[in-house]
Motif scaffolding. Sequence first.
Motif, PDB file in Angstrom:
ATOM      1  N   ALA A 128      -2.708  56.341  12.007  1.00  0.00           N
ATOM      2  CA  ALA A 128      -1.552  56.950  11.346  1.00  0.00           C
ATOM      3  C   ALA A 128      -0.312  56.575  12.140  1.00  0.00           C
ATOM      4  CB  ALA A 128      -1.698  58.466  11.270  1.00  0.00           C
ATOM      5  N   VAL A 129       0.786  56.326  11.442  1.00  0.00           N
ATOM      6  CA  VAL A 129       2.039  55.948  12.082  1.00  0.00           C
ATOM      7  C   VAL A 129       3.110  56.968  11.713  1.00  0.00           C
ATOM      8  CG1 VAL A 129       3.823  54.186  12.298  1.00  0.00           C
ATOM      9  CG2 VAL A 129       1.423  53.498  12.054  1.00  0.00           C
ATOM     10  N   VAL A 130       3.768  57.526  12.745  1.00  0.00           N
ATOM     11  CA  VAL A 130       4.839  58.504  12.552  1.00  0.00           C
ATOM     12  C   VAL A 130       6.128  57.873  13.073  1.00  0.00           C
ATOM     13  CG1 VAL A 130       5.641  60.838  13.055  1.00  0.00           C
ATOM     14  CG2 VAL A 130       3.182  60.370  12.896  1.00  0.00           C
ATOM     15  N   ASN A 131       7.143  57.769  12.200  1.00  0.00           N
ATOM     16  CA  ASN A 131       8.368  57.086  12.608  1.00  0.00           C
ATOM     17  C   ASN A 131       9.364  58.050  13.260  1.00  0.00           C
ATOM     18  OD1 ASN A 131       9.952  58.386  10.557  1.00  0.00           O
ATOM     19  ND2 ASN A 131       9.209  56.900   9.055  1.00  0.00           N
ATOM     20  N   LYS A 132      10.487  57.491  13.690  1.00  0.00           N
ATOM     21  CA  LYS A 132      11.484  58.231  14.469  1.00  0.00           C
ATOM     22  C   LYS A 132      11.986  59.471  13.740  1.00  0.00           C
ATOM     23  CE  LYS A 132      14.433  58.155  18.060  1.00  0.00           C
ATOM     24  NZ  LYS A 132      14.056  57.915  19.475  1.00  0.00           N
TER      25      LYS A 132
END
Length: 761
Positions: A128-132
């Motif tokens: 999973a990728v969580v952005n700024k």
Amino acid sequence: MKVKLLGSLLLLILPVYLFAAAAAFTGKVTDAKTNEPIIGATVTISQLKISTSTNANGEFTFDRLPARGRYVVEVRYLGYQTLVKTVDLSTPASFNFALTSSTIEAREVVVTGTLIASTSKNSSTSAAVVNKEELQGSYTNLIDALAKQVPGVSQISTGPGISKPVIRGLGYNRVVTLSDGVKQQGQQWGDEHGIEIDQYQADKVEVLRGAASLQYGSDAIGGVINLVEPLAPAPGLIKGEVLSNYSTNNGLSGTSLMLTGNENGFVWRGRGSYQNAYSFKTPNGYFPNSGYNNTNVSGMLGLNKSWGYSHLNFSYYKNNIGFFDPESVEELYTTEHSRTLDFPRQDIRHYKIAFNNNFVIGEGSLKVDLGYQKNQRRELEDSADPSLFFDLNTYSLDTKYTLPSKNGWEPVIGVSGSWGHSLNKAEEKLIPEYDAYAAGVFGFVKKTYGDNTVSAGVRYDYIKNNGKQLFEEGEEKFTGFKNTFNSISGALGYTHVFNDNVNFKANAGSAFRAPNPAELGSNGVHEGTFRYEVGNGNLSPERSYQADATLEFGTGILTGSLGVYENYVHNFIYASNTNNETIEVPTEDLGKYPVYRYGQVNANLYGAEASLTIHPVSYLHFENTFGYTHAQNTTLDRPLPFIPAGTMHNTLRFEPKVKGLNAFYLSLGIDNYFKQNRVDATFETTTASYTLLNAGIGATFKLGAQKLKLYVSGYNLTDKRYYDALSRLKPGRLDQTNTALGVYNPGRNITFGFFLPFDIR
């Protein structure tokens, strides 16, 4: 010998610098429907740590890139579906990237923390990728933000100031935190020891769920949290960001300033961050001396050239955290909330230097990451003179060589090693002084044929721990230990892309974790945990056998995923208090402490993770996530302790178009936490279910050419009284009298914040 090794490395690398050929990579980004150019789209090549933006004609250019090699290019623009393509630079061409207008969240993201950077769709790892921007809200720290957004991730917390990551029920030394390409080496074994990182530093965070021991070795048996720093901008450009936030619950004020630039391939970055909070407030009042403050200064100097890149990263992190004094147990709550910290408290300092390199050699590449870290943890009881003082120095090397791909085969080989040296510099001792050595070698191959991708890898690890014997006043305090562990790990992966909307991934493998020096040799009172810990020098390594499978899907109105996993861990290590065993320690505050001894059992953990987002119309999003872990101590036929409760997060997000505002949104969320009565009742307490109400509002304003985001986010708006299953402050025994601590989790919290990214030419 060190000089000879360094000289040999330089002789190997020097030809790469001198004879690397250069190439330019140009292209254009357009609207797939209208064919109009898109201005300001971001084009990124993560493997080379560079990014740029399109000009007024929608065009972009990368100069002085490697003349050969295959790289993953990511094109992003707000309101469009992210486009990811693999580009072969050995075939000169100008590429046209046509973006499709879309209001749904992109499933196509690039994951760099795996052995081969690729899209999540083509990687068998559950990621999973969580952005700024998703990290901004009513979150007390970075781990708190991940635990509230990523299925399968939770946290062991000691108030808002300390959070330790847990992935699929596994935490402590079973989860690797990666920053600047180097494994964070602090004192992860401690219950109340947090992660020494700047929560503002990441441009995005990748969460790899499941064993990642193939690349990261022993401590990645549970998963990896990879913090990705902002990439260097295009040549001639200076980029920056200012962000700040204030939270009402504990007065948390945080500010961070970052600048990064690129001058003909000479790249640099600097950041300074500061946070300050007073005691957190529960629905019953403030919890005494639970405030904290931390300061972080970091920077990077490097080169981005046709031969690859070399970046020197450095950082200094200092954290002061107040702790509850057990002598005042009858006064759990107060109306006072000063920012001045009383005793006892922690004084933590972490210094790190990381030298990251990626050398392009023909169509292959050699990645070399060197690291040095100094972690100093001072436990201050009643004065600035520490009662406990751990001083850990760690040197690390990680290399991997990606061979040229041929006929769809992508092979990788690698070597890693580390040396840790820990000293006790105070009168009290909890763990012995020790030296820890680790070395590993691995091979990995990935094959793509049609819509299928298969991968396989094997790794060999050698680990040695030497704990030093110690006598105090004629009595043996630490017996000392010398342990050597070696193991072979393996993994198999498979992905299948059915079509643009549906894909499947699966993994199976075996991993191991060697016991850490605290588990092997502890003997003393652990400040802040209210217990006496006793290690076991005869512990065996943990051996994990795990498998998982995930189905991901996305259409015009539905996007989501469903995953299941099972993990059988042989010789699972944890500390427990049995038969109400206690010990008298007259020199300590409580006098009598429960004794927790490290032992081993066999454990079986299985569970499910799911996400579903419904987009009935372009301006309405209904986001839902679910996570559950069932863990059983199969040796003693009872639940495994310290397992998170099942969770379900539901958020309704409304994004109408408002004249004069960009990216305006309103959100309403409900967090449901199930009861956790699957506990080891001999020393652990149950927790009831609870529901929290959350809300948020935000918009982006234009300040000339820059964009300013303003937001207000509220958490636990009803000021609900509750205990989290993994809170270290929930009801539990302090001593033989069964005195209950029972401190509620934080009550209502409203956060005001802004985020201002900017460009300077």
